[in-house]
Motif scaffolding. Structure first.
Motif, PDB file in Angstrom:
ATOM      1  N   ASP A 180       2.900  67.679 -13.952  1.00 40.35           N
ATOM      2  CA  ASP A 180       3.393  69.001 -13.583  1.00 40.35           C
ATOM      3  C   ASP A 180       2.220  69.851 -13.102  1.00 40.35           C
ATOM      4  O   ASP A 180       1.716  70.707 -13.820  1.00 40.35           O
ATOM      5  CB  ASP A 180       4.078  69.633 -14.798  1.00 40.35           C
ATOM      6  CG  ASP A 180       4.838  70.906 -14.456  1.00 40.35           C
ATOM      7  OD1 ASP A 180       5.274  71.045 -13.297  1.00 40.35           O
ATOM      8  OD2 ASP A 180       4.992  71.756 -15.357  1.00 40.35           O
ATOM      9  N   ASP A 198      15.534  74.477 -19.188  1.00 30.88           N
ATOM     10  CA  ASP A 198      15.264  75.442 -18.132  1.00 30.88           C
ATOM     11  C   ASP A 198      13.959  76.201 -18.379  1.00 30.88           C
ATOM     12  O   ASP A 198      13.261  75.968 -19.376  1.00 30.88           O
ATOM     13  CB  ASP A 198      16.448  76.404 -17.958  1.00 30.88           C
ATOM     14  CG  ASP A 198      16.690  77.297 -19.173  1.00 30.88           C
ATOM     15  OD1 ASP A 198      15.763  77.534 -19.967  1.00 30.88           O
ATOM     16  OD2 ASP A 198      17.832  77.779 -19.322  1.00 30.88           O
ATOM     17  N   LYS A 199      13.633  77.112 -17.486  1.00 29.36           N
ATOM     18  CA  LYS A 199      12.370  77.841 -17.559  1.00 29.36           C
ATOM     19  C   LYS A 199      12.294  78.765 -18.763  1.00 29.36           C
ATOM     20  O   LYS A 199      11.208  79.197 -19.164  1.00 29.36           O
ATOM     21  CB  LYS A 199      12.164  78.640 -16.267  1.00 29.36           C
ATOM     22  CG  LYS A 199      11.979  77.780 -15.026  1.00 29.36           C
ATOM     23  CD  LYS A 199      11.809  78.645 -13.788  1.00 29.36           C
ATOM     24  CE  LYS A 199      11.624  77.805 -12.544  1.00 29.36           C
ATOM     25  NZ  LYS A 199      11.477  78.640 -11.316  1.00 29.36           N
ATOM     26  N   ASP A 200      13.461  79.092 -19.335  1.00 31.37           N
ATOM     27  CA  ASP A 200      13.500  79.962 -20.518  1.00 31.37           C
ATOM     28  C   ASP A 200      13.524  79.155 -21.812  1.00 31.37           C
ATOM     29  O   ASP A 200      13.838  79.699 -22.877  1.00 31.37           O
ATOM     30  CB  ASP A 200      14.722  80.882 -20.451  1.00 31.37           C
ATOM     31  CG  ASP A 200      14.654  81.837 -19.272  1.00 31.37           C
ATOM     32  OD1 ASP A 200      13.549  82.334 -18.981  1.00 31.37           O
ATOM     33  OD2 ASP A 200      15.701  82.066 -18.633  1.00 31.37           O
ATOM     34  N   ASP A 201      13.243  77.854 -21.700  1.00 32.42           N
ATOM     35  CA  ASP A 201      13.187  76.956 -22.861  1.00 32.42           C
ATOM     36  C   ASP A 201      14.535  76.749 -23.526  1.00 32.42           C
ATOM     37  O   ASP A 201      14.633  76.511 -24.740  1.00 32.42           O
ATOM     38  CB  ASP A 201      12.168  77.450 -23.897  1.00 32.42           C
ATOM     39  CG  ASP A 201      10.732  77.322 -23.412  1.00 32.42           C
ATOM     40  OD1 ASP A 201      10.499  76.573 -22.442  1.00 32.42           O
ATOM     41  OD2 ASP A 201       9.845  77.963 -23.998  1.00 32.42           O
ATOM     42  N   ASN A 202      15.604  76.822 -22.740  1.00 38.53           N
ATOM     43  CA  ASN A 202      16.944  76.563 -23.249  1.00 38.53           C
ATOM     44  C   ASN A 202      17.419  75.187 -22.808  1.00 38.53           C
ATOM     45  O   ASN A 202      17.242  74.808 -21.644  1.00 38.53           O
ATOM     46  CB  ASN A 202      17.940  77.615 -22.743  1.00 38.53           C
ATOM     47  CG  ASN A 202      17.587  79.009 -23.201  1.00 38.53           C
ATOM     48  OD1 ASN A 202      17.315  79.236 -24.376  1.00 38.53           O
ATOM     49  ND2 ASN A 202      17.578  79.959 -22.272  1.00 38.53           N
ATOM     50  N   LYS A 209      11.437  66.326 -13.182  1.00 35.52           N
ATOM     51  CA  LYS A 209      11.525  67.766 -12.965  1.00 35.52           C
ATOM     52  C   LYS A 209      12.216  68.036 -11.637  1.00 35.52           C
ATOM     53  O   LYS A 209      11.883  67.430 -10.611  1.00 35.52           O
ATOM     54  CB  LYS A 209      10.137  68.408 -12.961  1.00 35.52           C
ATOM     55  CG  LYS A 209      10.182  69.932 -12.939  1.00 35.52           C
ATOM     56  CD  LYS A 209       8.796  70.553 -13.039  1.00 35.52           C
ATOM     57  CE  LYS A 209       8.867  72.067 -13.121  1.00 35.52           C
ATOM     58  NZ  LYS A 209       7.521  72.685 -13.196  1.00 35.52           N
ATOM     59  N   ASP A 250      14.305  73.260  -8.986  1.00 33.78           N
ATOM     60  CA  ASP A 250      14.582  74.578  -9.559  1.00 33.78           C
ATOM     61  C   ASP A 250      13.805  74.838 -10.849  1.00 33.78           C
ATOM     62  O   ASP A 250      13.982  75.863 -11.493  1.00 33.78           O
ATOM     63  CB  ASP A 250      16.080  74.765  -9.788  1.00 33.78           C
ATOM     64  CG  ASP A 250      16.665  73.771 -10.793  1.00 33.78           C
ATOM     65  OD1 ASP A 250      15.894  73.092 -11.497  1.00 33.78           O
ATOM     66  OD2 ASP A 250      17.909  73.677 -10.878  1.00 33.78           O
ATOM     67  N   GLY A 251      12.948  73.895 -11.220  1.00 35.78           N
ATOM     68  CA  GLY A 251      12.099  74.082 -12.391  1.00 35.78           C
ATOM     69  C   GLY A 251      12.625  73.469 -13.664  1.00 35.78           C
ATOM     70  O   GLY A 251      11.912  73.422 -14.676  1.00 35.78           O
ATOM     71  N   ARG A 252      13.850  72.974 -13.664  1.00 34.23           N
ATOM     72  CA  ARG A 252      14.395  72.340 -14.860  1.00 34.23           C
ATOM     73  C   ARG A 252      13.819  70.944 -15.056  1.00 34.23           C
ATOM     74  O   ARG A 252      13.612  70.201 -14.102  1.00 34.23           O
ATOM     75  CB  ARG A 252      15.919  72.228 -14.766  1.00 34.23           C
ATOM     76  CG  ARG A 252      16.670  73.528 -14.925  1.00 34.23           C
ATOM     77  CD  ARG A 252      18.166  73.284 -14.853  1.00 34.23           C
ATOM     78  NE  ARG A 252      18.573  72.769 -13.541  1.00 34.23           N
ATOM     79  CZ  ARG A 252      19.761  72.227 -13.300  1.00 34.23           C
ATOM     80  NH1 ARG A 252      20.656  72.132 -14.277  1.00 34.23           N
ATOM     81  NH2 ARG A 252      20.068  71.815 -12.085  1.00 34.23           N
ATOM     82  N   PHE A 253      13.599  70.582 -16.319  1.00 31.77           N
ATOM     83  CA  PHE A 253      13.283  69.212 -16.679  1.00 31.77           C
ATOM     84  C   PHE A 253      14.563  68.522 -17.119  1.00 31.77           C
ATOM     85  O   PHE A 253      15.374  69.107 -17.854  1.00 31.77           O
ATOM     86  CB  PHE A 253      12.268  69.148 -17.827  1.00 31.77           C
ATOM     87  CG  PHE A 253      10.848  69.404 -17.420  1.00 31.77           C
ATOM     88  CD1 PHE A 253      10.088  68.409 -16.819  1.00 31.77           C
ATOM     89  CD2 PHE A 253      10.272  70.643 -17.635  1.00 31.77           C
ATOM     90  CE1 PHE A 253       8.777  68.639 -16.438  1.00 31.77           C
ATOM     91  CE2 PHE A 253       8.959  70.893 -17.254  1.00 31.77           C
ATOM     92  CZ  PHE A 253       8.210  69.885 -16.658  1.00 31.77           C
TER      93      PHE A 253
END
Length: 297
Positions: free
Chosen positions: A196, A255-259, A235, A238-241
């Protein structure tokens, strides 16, 4: 707004498909299940964007068996098999025993195989090099680096899937040179890995953890997925793993907000993931079912 594929949604998608030996769909946003075509313990699916094909690694036997019968299949995006044994360990001049992770760097396909990393030409499948990683026992996940090299994980397993204590991450160059990034028997059986932008993100099969390794070599804990047995890691743009989990029989998205959300479930032993960036699909080999599932995301 993107809606996660729940158990009910995924089941309905598969029910919409016919139950022929090879279940196919058109090139729309439908699930495609490729079964009964000759896959033998498929472990990884890699998208070759230049050729617009999917490459499937097949262990074809024990995960640690030095038997020379591993193979790599070519699969069309509509689910049709182009060539079941495009690269075949049984052929002269080919070393391929139990191929697992696959990655494309330039014109080459890199594949992990027990204690070796193989390099094949994408153009014709010819084997260019086999790099033996001394002290490794179960080379598994792989990700391209920013140059002519890859990063690979050693899941630290031996016969009977017992711990070998060789858990590690290596950096491997096409020249055959390699170096240890980290070696720690307490790493939890590292499996999927992603470069990353210089930070390595890793998921573990044994401990079910997710962590990063920064440029200084420091390990940083990341949010823990809902279930363990973590295998594939990719990855999205859109930034999601996306993470595959044997413990949850699912694909999770972080997601980027750690959800975490569940992209799909009811998947038996989902292994090393691929992404079709052209059609926005996740490519899922089902290790125990000898199937490949292709899902839109």
């Amino acid at each position: 707004m993107k809606t996660a594929l729940t158990h009910k949604t995924f089941a309905s998608l598969l029910m919409a498909l016919s139950f022929s030996t090879t279940t196919l769909a058109t090139e729309g946003d439908k699930a495609i299940e490729v079964a009964d075509v000759g896959f033998a313990t498929p472990e990884s699916v890699e998208y070759d964007a230049a050729g617009d094909i999917y490459l499937v690694t097949n262990i074809n036997g024990g995960s640690l068996a030095v038997d020379g019968n591993g193979f790599i299949s070519k699969l069309a995006p509509d689910g049709k098999v182009i060539e079941l044994k495009w690269i075949d360990g049984a052929n002269n001049g080919v070393t391929l025993n139990a191929p697992k992770g696959a990655a494309i760097v330039g014109d080459n396909l890199w594949v992990t195989d027990i204690d070796q990393v193989h390099v094949f030409a994408l153009s014709d499948g010819q084997q260019k090099k086999s790099i033996k990683i001394e002290g490794s026992t179960f080379l598994n996940g792989i990700t391209p680096g920013a140059g002519d090299y890859v990063y690979v994980t050693d899941s630290g397993l031996s016969e009977g899937m017992a711990p070998s204590g060789s858990d590690a991450i290596y950096k491997v160059w096409a020249s055959g040179k390699y170096e240890v990034i980290v070696k720690d028997k307490g790493m939890g059986r590292p499996n999927g890995i992603w470069d990353d932008n210089g930070r390595l993100v890793v998921v573990t099969f044994g401990s079910g953890k997710m962590f990063a390794i920064d440029r200084s070599g420091r390990q940083i804990a990341l949010p823990t997925p809902p279930h363990d047995g973590l295998d594939g890691l990719v990855k999205l743009a859109d930034g999601r793993f996306l993470i595959s989990s044997w413990g949850g029989s699912a694909i999770y998205a972080l997601d980027k907000d750690d959800n975490f959300t569940t992209l799909a479930d009811s998947l038996d032993a989902p292994a090393d993931l691929g992404v079709d960036t052209k059609r926005q699909r996740v490519l899922i080999p089902l290790f125990k079912q000898n199937k490949v599932v292709i899902l839109p995301f």
